[in-house]
Design an enzyme around this catalytic site. Structure first.
Site, PDB file in Angstrom:
ATOM      1  N   HIS A  94      -1.545  -3.189  -1.760  1.00 25.20           N
ATOM      2  CA  HIS A  94      -2.819  -3.310  -1.029  1.00 25.20           C
ATOM      3  C   HIS A  94      -3.987  -3.347  -2.020  1.00 25.20           C
ATOM      4  CE1 HIS A  94      -0.401  -1.069   2.144  1.00 25.20           C
ATOM      5  NE2 HIS A  94      -0.782  -2.156   2.792  1.00 25.20           N
ATOM      6  N   MET A 152      -2.659  -1.733   7.497  1.00 22.03           N
ATOM      7  CA  MET A 152      -2.325  -0.669   8.448  1.00 22.03           C
ATOM      8  C   MET A 152      -2.392   0.680   7.737  1.00 22.03           C
ATOM      9  SD  MET A 152       0.397  -2.280  11.101  1.00 22.03           S
ATOM     10  CE  MET A 152       1.872  -2.043  10.140  1.00 22.03           C
TER      11      MET A 152
END
Ligand code: PAF
Length: 271
Positions: A28, A21
Site C-alpha cells: 500500500h 481496506m
C-alpha cells in the site's frame, strides 16, 4: 470529502486517490509514495467494503488497525484519509450495483460470486466522492485492476489508472493484508505460489509457449505442498482474463486463508 476535493481542485491542485481496506503494508505504501510523487494532493480511502465479501468469507475477521494506518499515512505525508462508515456508503435503501461483465466472470469472479460487483460499486462511489485525477491500484490484484480499468473505460470516468508492481517478501510471497492469518508452517508453504510464478517465467524465458505445459510448471510447487490446496493456476490475457495470454495467475487455500498472486510471463520474475 467531495467539498474538500473540489476546494483543492479550485486551488489548481491535482488529486491522487489510493483506495484501500486498511491494514496497510509496504505494498500500500508504495502506492502512496507513487501518488505522492505524481499529485499535489493525496487522499487514501480506508473502507472494509462489506459488499465485496461473500457469505462465509473473512469480512468479520479482516484485520483492522485504524490507529496504526493513520500513523503510517501521516508519516507518508498524505493530505487526507477518507474513512466513510458502512451506513454512509450503503444506506438501507441503496440498491444500485455496478456490473462490469465478461472480465469479471472467470477465476476470481467464479470463485467469489458478487465480489467484483462489490468492488466495482465501491470504487465507483470512491471515485465519485474524491473526483481524483489519478487512482492507484496494486498489480497484486490483477483481475481487480482489469475490472476497474474496464469500469473506468465503459463509464467514461476519465480517471488515470496508475498500477504499481507487487511488493514481495524475500522468499517471493506477495504482500497481502491476509498474510497475517498464516501460521509459521502455512507461511512457509505460501512461498509455493510465487515459486510457481518464478518457474513459469523461467520456462517462458527459455522459449516454452505450450499453455498446458506452462500451467503444469506454474502449479507444480503448490501441488508439492501438502498444506496448499490449489484453486486455479492459469495463463490468461491480462486485459480480458480469458485464455490465451501471458499473465500467470494463481489462487490457493492454506487452511482458511485464501491467497492469490500473478506474474506477466514476458517479464523476468524479480524475487
Ligand atoms: O484492493 C482493495 O483493497 C479493495 O478491493 C478496494 C480496491 C479498496 C475496494 O474495496
Amino acid at each position: 470529502m467531495l467539498q474538500a476535493s473540489r476546494g483543492w481542485r479550485r486551488g489548481g491542485g491535482s488529486i491522487g486517490l489510493v483506495p484501500t481496506m486498511g491494514a496497510l503494508h509496504a505494498g500500500h505504501l508504495s502506492l502512496v509514495e507513487l501518488a505522492r510523487r505524481e499529485n499535489d494532493v493525496v487522499v487514501v480511502s480506508i473502507f472494509v467494503n462489506p459488499i465485496q465479501f461473500g457469505p462465509g468469507e473473512d469480512f468479520a475477521r479482516y484485520p483492522r488497525d485504524p490507529a496504526r494506518d493513520a500513523r503510517l499515512l501521516h508519516q507518508a505525508e498524505v493530505d487526507a484519509i477518507y474513512e466513510p462508515s458502512a451506513d454512509v456508503m450503503y444506506p438501507p435503501d441503496a440498491g444500485t450495483r455496478v456490473h462490469v461483465g465478461s472480465v469479471a466472470e472467470p477465476l476470481e469472479g467464479r470463485a467469489r460470486p458478487g465480489h467484483f460487483e462489490g468492488v466495482a460499486t465501491v470504487v465507483t462511489k470512491l471515485l465519485a466522492a474524491v473526483e481524483p485525477d489519478r487512482a492507484y491500484f496494486g498489480q497484486k490484484d490483477a483481475q481487480q485492476v482489469a475490472v476497474v480499468k474496464r469500469l473506468v473505460r465503459d463509464l467514461d470516468l476519465g480517471v488515470d489508472m496508475r498500477i504499481a508492481p507487487t511488493v514481495r517478501e524475500v522468499d517471493g510471497l506477495a504482500l497481502s493484508s491476509r498474510n497475517v492469518y498464516l501460521d509459521p508452517e502455512g507461511r512457509k508453504a505460501a512461498a509455493s505460489l510465487s515459486a510457481g510464478l518464478r518457474a513459469a517465467a523461467q520456462a517462458y524465458a527459455g522459449g516454452e509457449r505450450d499453455p498446458d505445459l506452462l500451467r503444469r510448471v506454474l502449479a507444480a510447487p503448490m501441488g508439492a505442498e501438502p498444506l496448499v490446496a490449489v484453486e486455479y493456476a492459469e495463463v490468461v490475457d491480462p486485459a480480458t482474463f480469458h485464455k490465451p495470454g501471458t499473465l500467470a495467475v494463481v489462487a490457493a487455500r492454506l487452511g482458511k486463508t485464501r491467497l492469490i498472486d500473478n506474474h506477466d510471463l514476458r517479464l523476468p520474475f524479480v524475487r
